[in-house]
Design an enzyme around this catalytic site. Structure first.
Site, mmCIF file in Angstrom:
data_model
loop_
_atom_site.group_PDB
_atom_site.id
_atom_site.type_symbol
_atom_site.label_atom_id
_atom_site.label_comp_id
_atom_site.label_asym_id
_atom_site.label_seq_id
_atom_site.Cartn_x
_atom_site.Cartn_y
_atom_site.Cartn_z
ATOM 1 N N HIS A 112 -48.977 0.890 -72.372
ATOM 2 C CA HIS A 112 -48.599 0.186 -70.658
ATOM 3 C C HIS A 112 -49.236 0.976 -69.581
ATOM 4 O O HIS A 112 -50.557 0.134 -69.217
ATOM 5 C CB HIS A 112 -46.972 -0.181 -69.725
ATOM 6 C CG HIS A 112 -46.959 -0.338 -69.334
ATOM 7 N ND1 HIS A 112 -46.595 -1.197 -68.474
ATOM 8 C CD2 HIS A 112 -47.109 0.532 -67.878
ATOM 9 C CE1 HIS A 112 -46.784 -1.781 -66.721
ATOM 10 N NE2 HIS A 112 -47.447 -0.567 -66.634
ATOM 11 N N GLU A 113 -49.135 2.383 -69.016
ATOM 12 C CA GLU A 113 -50.676 2.475 -68.364
ATOM 13 C C GLU A 113 -51.718 2.591 -68.440
ATOM 14 O O GLU A 113 -52.979 3.238 -67.608
ATOM 15 C CB GLU A 113 -49.685 4.317 -68.205
ATOM 16 C CG GLU A 113 -48.736 4.068 -67.746
ATOM 17 C CD GLU A 113 -48.183 3.667 -66.416
ATOM 18 O OE1 GLU A 113 -49.629 4.123 -65.729
ATOM 19 O OE2 GLU A 113 -47.295 3.033 -66.036
ATOM 20 N N HIS A 126 -53.849 -0.513 -67.609
ATOM 21 C CA HIS A 126 -54.655 -0.702 -66.919
ATOM 22 C C HIS A 126 -55.150 0.067 -66.355
ATOM 23 O O HIS A 126 -56.674 -0.500 -65.406
ATOM 24 C CB HIS A 126 -53.263 0.530 -65.369
ATOM 25 C CG HIS A 126 -52.014 -0.220 -65.407
ATOM 26 N ND1 HIS A 126 -52.067 -1.403 -65.269
ATOM 27 C CD2 HIS A 126 -50.694 0.240 -65.580
ATOM 28 C CE1 HIS A 126 -50.277 -1.822 -64.366
ATOM 29 N NE2 HIS A 126 -49.900 -0.600 -64.834
ATOM 30 N N GLU A 158 -48.626 -6.072 -63.308
ATOM 31 C CA GLU A 158 -47.516 -5.160 -63.910
ATOM 32 C C GLU A 158 -47.137 -5.945 -65.441
ATOM 33 O O GLU A 158 -46.762 -5.063 -66.964
ATOM 34 C CB GLU A 158 -46.226 -4.717 -63.537
ATOM 35 C CG GLU A 158 -46.287 -3.856 -62.384
ATOM 36 C CD GLU A 158 -46.926 -2.366 -62.884
ATOM 37 O OE1 GLU A 158 -46.520 -2.038 -64.160
ATOM 38 O OE2 GLU A 158 -47.857 -1.702 -62.092
#
Length: 320
Positions: A153-154, A157, A234
């Site tokens: 997930h990070e 970004h 997100e």
């Protein structure tokens, strides 16, 4: 901003994010038009205030973009680690190496923050200047699949240049906030009089008040739009991270653990962590009475229920 990696795009979220950026652009155009109109009608003082705000705001935005990694690491009290710096560092590097291979992206720098609060963040203006960080509390609580889901997930970004996107989106809000402040202090410290075309003194108070009012309205609208954009990004990171690993259930499990444990962290520690909420995997909220009811509107992240619902949809898609 699309990334040339194997992170999967989400067309629906992309359309919504594009629409939000378009609305921000319209607000900016209206803001500039209003200030030009005020300057034409009442004199050049308002235009000078906005020009100064744009220059200073641009400096803040560029600084935050180019130094976001250093600022975030310093705020979190984190330090970069090598694979040979112990078991935790080796475990973290191993998972990041696997994700970089899956996503076909450059490896970011890896850092650890010695904090009990379970969380993680990634930042940097692009993949070549990025850092991914996990807290010791997160690594202690999650198994490898769950930790991989959080880091996927990070790193999404980073792959999708979210720091650059949010910096550009925040530029209008920074300018509006500076305009309000400069107008206020300009009136407070002697900017109250000006001369009209006949050489007569006139109070500039109405002009300053109009500029402040415009700035406040623009800041409020841009703030809400930026928070909406942040929540969309997100959800996009959840989706692309889950599709990359093929384990949305592991990411859902990590979300539940992290959110549940953050709720048990002392309020004092949450307040210290709040400056990094925009970067964190899950926000650290110190509950403040009535503000809790508005948290969905003001939050940088979607609610836990919304995120779990979207991950459940991905699980069903992958099982078909």
């Amino acid at each position: 901003m699309a990334a040339r990696t194997r992170y999967a795009p989400d067309r629906g979220l992309t359309v919504r994010m594009t629409a939000t950026m378009f609305l921000l652009g319209l607000v900016f155009v209206a803001f500039v038009g209003a200030i030009i109109g005020i300057g034409t009608a009442y004199g050049a003082s308002s235009s000078a205030i906005v020009l100064f705000a744009v220059v200073l705001g641009g400096g803040f935005a560029i600084g935050s973009l180019f130094f976001s990694d250093k600022i975030a690491l310093a705020t979190a009290g984190a330090h970069e680690v090598k694979p040979t710096d112990g078991q935790e560092a080796a475990r973290l590097h191993g998972i990041v190496d696997r994700l970089c291979a899956l996503a076909d992206m450059p490896k970011p720098r890896v850092a650890i923050a010695d904090a009990d609060m379970p969380n993680a963040f990634a930042t940097g203006r692009n993949a070549d200047h990025a850092v991914v960080c996990a807290t010791t509390g997160l690594m202690r609580r999650l198994d490898n699949d769950e930790l991989e889901g959080v880091l996927a997930h990070e790193m999404s970004h980073v792959a999708h240049k979210d720091v650059a996107v949010m910096t550009i989106a925040s530029f209008l809000g920074i300018i509006a906030a500076l305009v309000v402040r400069f107008a206020f202090y300009g009136e407070l410290f002697g900017g109250g009089d000006r001369r009209d075309s006949n050489g007569n003194n006139q109070s500039a108070l109405p002009v300053i008040l109009i500029v402040m009012l415009v700035g406040i309205v623009v800041y409020a609208i841009s703030f809400l739009l930026i928070r909406l954009l942040s929540r969309y990004r997100e959800l996009a990171a959840d989706r692309s991270g889950a599709l990359l690993t093929g384990k949305p259930s592991a990411l859902a499990s990590a979300l539940q653990k992290v959110t549940g444990d953050i709720a048990r962290i002392p309020t004092r520690d949450l307040r210290k962590a709040e400056p990094l909420n925009a970067f964190y995997f899950a926000p650290a909220f110190a509950k403040r009475g009535a503000m809790v009811t508005l948290s969905g509107l003001f939050s940088t992240h979607p609610s836990l229920d919304r995120r779990l619902e979207e991950l459940a949809k991905i699980s069903r898609q992958l099982s078909q």
